[in-house]
Structure formats: structure tokens, C-alpha cells
Design a protein around this motif. Structure first.
Motif, PDB file in Angstrom:
ATOM      1  N   LYS A   1      -1.273   3.694   4.761  1.00  0.00           N
ATOM      2  CA  LYS A   1      -2.619   3.302   4.334  1.00  0.00           C
ATOM      3  C   LYS A   1      -2.980   1.856   4.662  1.00  0.00           C
ATOM      4  O   LYS A   1      -4.087   1.416   4.370  1.00  0.00           O
TER       5      LYS A   1
ATOM      6  N   VAL B   1      -6.713   0.211   4.104  1.00  0.00           N
ATOM      7  CA  VAL B   1      -6.851  -0.723   2.988  1.00  0.00           C
ATOM      8  C   VAL B   1      -7.350  -2.078   3.487  1.00  0.00           C
ATOM      9  O   VAL B   1      -8.265  -2.670   2.904  1.00  0.00           O
TER      10      VAL B   1
ATOM     11  N   ASP C   1      -3.680  -6.167   8.363  1.00  0.00           N
ATOM     12  CA  ASP C   1      -2.488  -5.376   8.094  1.00  0.00           C
ATOM     13  C   ASP C   1      -1.352  -5.972   8.913  1.00  0.00           C
ATOM     14  O   ASP C   1      -1.535  -6.402  10.046  1.00  0.00           O
TER      15      ASP C   1
ATOM     16  N   THR D   1       0.827  -1.201   0.000  1.00  0.00           N
ATOM     17  CA  THR D   1       0.000   0.000   0.000  1.00  0.00           C
ATOM     18  C   THR D   1       0.867   1.260   0.000  1.00  0.00           C
ATOM     19  O   THR D   1       2.071   1.203   0.242  1.00  0.00           O
TER      20      THR D   1
ATOM     21  N   GLY E   1      -5.409   3.203  -2.558  1.00  0.00           N
ATOM     22  CA  GLY E   1      -4.251   3.121  -1.681  1.00  0.00           C
ATOM     23  C   GLY E   1      -3.357   1.921  -1.929  1.00  0.00           C
ATOM     24  O   GLY E   1      -2.313   1.780  -1.298  1.00  0.00           O
ATOM     25  N   ILE E   2      -3.757   1.047  -2.848  1.00  0.00           N
ATOM     26  CA  ILE E   2      -2.953  -0.134  -3.161  1.00  0.00           C
ATOM     27  C   ILE E   2      -1.964   0.191  -4.266  1.00  0.00           C
ATOM     28  O   ILE E   2      -2.331   0.795  -5.275  1.00  0.00           O
TER      29      ILE E   2
END
Length: 80
Positions: free
Chosen positions: A13, A17, A32, A9, A63-64
Motif C-alpha cells: 500500500k 498511501v 514512498d 503501511t 492503509g496506515i
């Protein structure tokens, strides 16, 4: 069928995400993490086409920067 999707990301983020991905259909878990990838996702579906559709949905999340899909060829259930 199941697969892991490893996600990189934009800086800062990862948590957002992971949360956005968790809400998608076909996603079994989204966490995450710390390391070379920022989010690890476990997805499932009845066919290769289902897996592909979930991966495409994940790639649309903002955001990826990069994804890597690792399909699980032989799913094993381990009793605890």
C-alpha cells in the motif's frame, strides 16, 4: 514549523498511501521509500496545533498501520 512523519503501511500500500497523503493540506512532500518505514512525509504549519492537525489527517488515511512524528526544532535553509 516543520516535521517529518514516518509511516508504516499495510503490505503493498505504500505508493497509494503516499499519493493520498500528498493531497492533504499542510503536506510539503510525500514519498514512498524502501526501509523500515514505507512513506516519509514532510509537513509544515504555523504552530504546534497546525502540525498536530496535519498528523491527525495523515493518520486517517487508509492503509496506515503506524506513524512516527519527528518535529524539526531548528529549520535551516541551505543555499545550493
Amino acid at each position: 514549523m516543520e516535521a517529518f512523519v514516518l509511516v508504516q503501511t499495510e503490505v503493498g500500500k505504500a505508493a497509494l498511501v503516499a499519493k493520498s497523503i500528498a493531497a492533504l493540506s499542510g503536506v510539503r512532500s510525500s514519498e514512498d521509500v524502501v526501509g523500515p518505514y514505507d512513506v516519509i512525509v514532510r509537513i509544515g504549519g504555523g504552530s504546534d496545533d497546525d502540525i498536530t492537525a496535519v498528523v491527525h489527517a495523515i493518520q486517517q488515511v487508509g492503509g496506515i498501520t503506524r506513524t512516527l512524528t519527528c518535529q524539526i526544532p531548528n529549520h535551516r535553509v541551505i543555499s545550493e
